[in-house]
Design a protein around this motif. Structure first.
Motif, PDB file in Angstrom:
ATOM      1  N   UNK A  99       3.437 -18.396  45.530  1.00  0.00           N
ATOM      2  CA  UNK A  99       2.640 -19.252  44.647  1.00  0.00           C
ATOM      3  C   UNK A  99       1.185 -19.353  45.100  1.00  0.00           C
ATOM      4  N   UNK A 100       0.971 -19.316  46.408  1.00  0.00           N
ATOM      5  CA  UNK A 100      -0.368 -19.482  46.987  1.00  0.00           C
ATOM      6  C   UNK A 100      -0.606 -18.381  48.029  1.00  0.00           C
ATOM      7  N   UNK A 101      -0.894 -17.148  47.581  1.00  0.00           N
ATOM      8  CA  UNK A 101      -1.055 -16.031  48.521  1.00  0.00           C
ATOM      9  C   UNK A 101      -2.107 -16.266  49.607  1.00  0.00           C
ATOM     10  N   UNK A 102      -3.079 -17.124  49.345  1.00  0.00           N
ATOM     11  CA  UNK A 102      -4.109 -17.377  50.362  1.00  0.00           C
ATOM     12  C   UNK A 102      -3.528 -18.029  51.609  1.00  0.00           C
ATOM     13  N   UNK A 103      -2.335 -18.610  51.507  1.00  0.00           N
ATOM     14  CA  UNK A 103      -1.675 -19.197  52.685  1.00  0.00           C
ATOM     15  C   UNK A 103      -1.346 -18.138  53.733  1.00  0.00           C
ATOM     16  N   UNK A 104      -1.216 -16.902  53.290  1.00  0.00           N
ATOM     17  CA  UNK A 104      -0.917 -15.814  54.231  1.00  0.00           C
ATOM     18  C   UNK A 104      -2.009 -15.727  55.291  1.00  0.00           C
ATOM     19  N   UNK A 105      -3.242 -15.931  54.896  1.00  0.00           N
ATOM     20  CA  UNK A 105      -4.351 -15.881  55.855  1.00  0.00           C
ATOM     21  C   UNK A 105      -4.154 -16.904  56.964  1.00  0.00           C
ATOM     22  N   UNK A 106      -3.734 -18.101  56.611  1.00  0.00           N
ATOM     23  CA  UNK A 106      -3.519 -19.148  57.603  1.00  0.00           C
ATOM     24  C   UNK A 106      -2.355 -18.811  58.532  1.00  0.00           C
ATOM     25  N   UNK A 107      -1.313 -18.223  57.978  1.00  0.00           N
ATOM     26  CA  UNK A 107      -0.163 -17.832  58.795  1.00  0.00           C
ATOM     27  C   UNK A 107      -0.571 -16.774  59.802  1.00  0.00           C
ATOM     28  N   UNK A 108      -1.353 -15.785  59.365  1.00  0.00           N
ATOM     29  CA  UNK A 108      -1.806 -14.742  60.284  1.00  0.00           C
ATOM     30  C   UNK A 108      -2.703 -15.325  61.375  1.00  0.00           C
ATOM     31  N   UNK A 109      -3.558 -16.277  61.008  1.00  0.00           N
ATOM     32  CA  UNK A 109      -4.404 -16.935  62.016  1.00  0.00           C
ATOM     33  C   UNK A 109      -3.570 -17.703  63.033  1.00  0.00           C
ATOM     34  N   UNK A 110      -2.539 -18.392  62.570  1.00  0.00           N
ATOM     35  CA  UNK A 110      -1.667 -19.124  63.494  1.00  0.00           C
ATOM     36  C   UNK A 110      -0.934 -18.179  64.440  1.00  0.00           C
ATOM     37  N   UNK A 111      -0.438 -17.089  63.894  1.00  0.00           N
ATOM     38  CA  UNK A 111       0.235 -16.095  64.737  1.00  0.00           C
ATOM     39  C   UNK A 111      -0.745 -15.545  65.760  1.00  0.00           C
ATOM     40  N   UNK A 112      -1.969 -15.276  65.327  1.00  0.00           N
ATOM     41  CA  UNK A 112      -2.981 -14.755  66.240  1.00  0.00           C
ATOM     42  C   UNK A 112      -3.336 -15.772  67.317  1.00  0.00           C
ATOM     43  N   UNK A 113      -3.432 -17.034  66.921  1.00  0.00           N
ATOM     44  CA  UNK A 113      -3.787 -18.097  67.865  1.00  0.00           C
ATOM     45  C   UNK A 113      -2.701 -18.294  68.929  1.00  0.00           C
ATOM     46  N   UNK A 114      -1.455 -18.154  68.530  1.00  0.00           N
ATOM     47  CA  UNK A 114      -0.337 -18.376  69.454  1.00  0.00           C
ATOM     48  C   UNK A 114       0.309 -17.061  69.886  1.00  0.00           C
ATOM     49  N   UNK A 115      -0.469 -15.991  69.898  1.00  0.00           N
ATOM     50  CA  UNK A 115       0.109 -14.673  70.167  1.00  0.00           C
ATOM     51  C   UNK A 115       0.779 -14.552  71.526  1.00  0.00           C
ATOM     52  N   UNK A 116       0.340 -15.328  72.513  1.00  0.00           N
ATOM     53  CA  UNK A 116       0.964 -15.224  73.833  1.00  0.00           C
ATOM     54  C   UNK A 116       2.402 -15.746  73.824  1.00  0.00           C
ATOM     55  N   UNK A 117       2.724 -16.613  72.880  1.00  0.00           N
ATOM     56  CA  UNK A 117       4.086 -17.141  72.815  1.00  0.00           C
ATOM     57  C   UNK A 117       4.867 -16.567  71.634  1.00  0.00           C
ATOM     58  N   UNK A 118       4.284 -15.585  70.962  1.00  0.00           N
ATOM     59  CA  UNK A 118       4.944 -14.958  69.812  1.00  0.00           C
ATOM     60  C   UNK A 118       5.819 -13.827  70.320  1.00  0.00           C
ATOM     61  N   UNK A 119       7.019 -13.797  69.835  1.00  0.00           N
ATOM     62  CA  UNK A 119       7.937 -12.729  70.208  1.00  0.00           C
ATOM     63  C   UNK A 119       8.315 -11.903  68.997  1.00  0.00           C
ATOM     64  N   UNK A 120       9.412 -11.182  69.105  1.00  0.00           N
ATOM     65  CA  UNK A 120       9.853 -10.336  67.995  1.00  0.00           C
ATOM     66  C   UNK A 120      10.126 -11.114  66.707  1.00  0.00           C
ATOM     67  N   UNK A 121      10.338 -12.425  66.804  1.00  0.00           N
ATOM     68  CA  UNK A 121      10.563 -13.230  65.608  1.00  0.00           C
ATOM     69  C   UNK A 121       9.386 -13.214  64.657  1.00  0.00           C
ATOM     70  N   UNK A 122       8.187 -12.972  65.181  1.00  0.00           N
ATOM     71  CA  UNK A 122       7.000 -12.919  64.326  1.00  0.00           C
ATOM     72  C   UNK A 122       7.114 -11.795  63.305  1.00  0.00           C
TER      73      UNK A 122
END
Length: 131
Positions: free
Chosen positions: A29-52
């Motif tokens: 419904x709101x594709x622009x939210x994808x940008x925020x999700x990618x930023x969050x993943x990037x911000x927390x990349x040190x704790x991101x695992x294969x679940x990302x």
């Protein structure tokens, strides 16, 4: 569509829904939210695992138009070692974009420059298989 479930409105149907399904609905419904999700993943990349990767693989990238900031996030991920979670996620995102109808010519140019740059970047890196 709601991205959260209120205790008073929670039904049996919504209890079995996964986070990935909720994110997919919201981002559809709101594709622009994808940008925020990618930023969050990037911000927390040190704790991101294969679940990302499983989260990313469920997002509707065919509906999304990346901004120049999004392209910089993808560039950062593509600079990760080949085979890493972030590198593979960035490759998946680039391959999942809708080049026929969703992406403007400007975005297509951003992505083309990104691919050219990252190709040359990895060519300049010493081979990891020669250790």
């Amino acid at each position: 569509r709601s991205g959260h479930v209120e205790p008073t409105t929670r039904g049996l149907e919504s209890m079995g829904r996964t986070v990935n399904e909720n994110l997919f609905e919201i981002c559809s419904d709101y594709p622009s939210c994808i940008s925020q999700i990618l930023l969050l993943i990037s911000h927390f990349e040190s704790s991101i695992g294969p679940g990302a990767k499983s989260v990313i693989k469920r997002l509707p990238f065919a509906l999304w138009e990346p901004s120049s900031r999004d392209v910089h996030v993808l560039l950062k991920w593509l600079r990760s070692p080949p085979g890493s979670v972030l590198n593979e996620a960035a490759q998946f995102v680039i391959l999942s974009l809708n080049y026929d109808s969703t992406l403007s010519l400007k975005s297509q140019r951003y992505i083309a420059h990104l691919i050219f740059f990252i190709y040359n970047y990895h060519l300049d890196q010493p081979s990891r298989s020669l250790k």
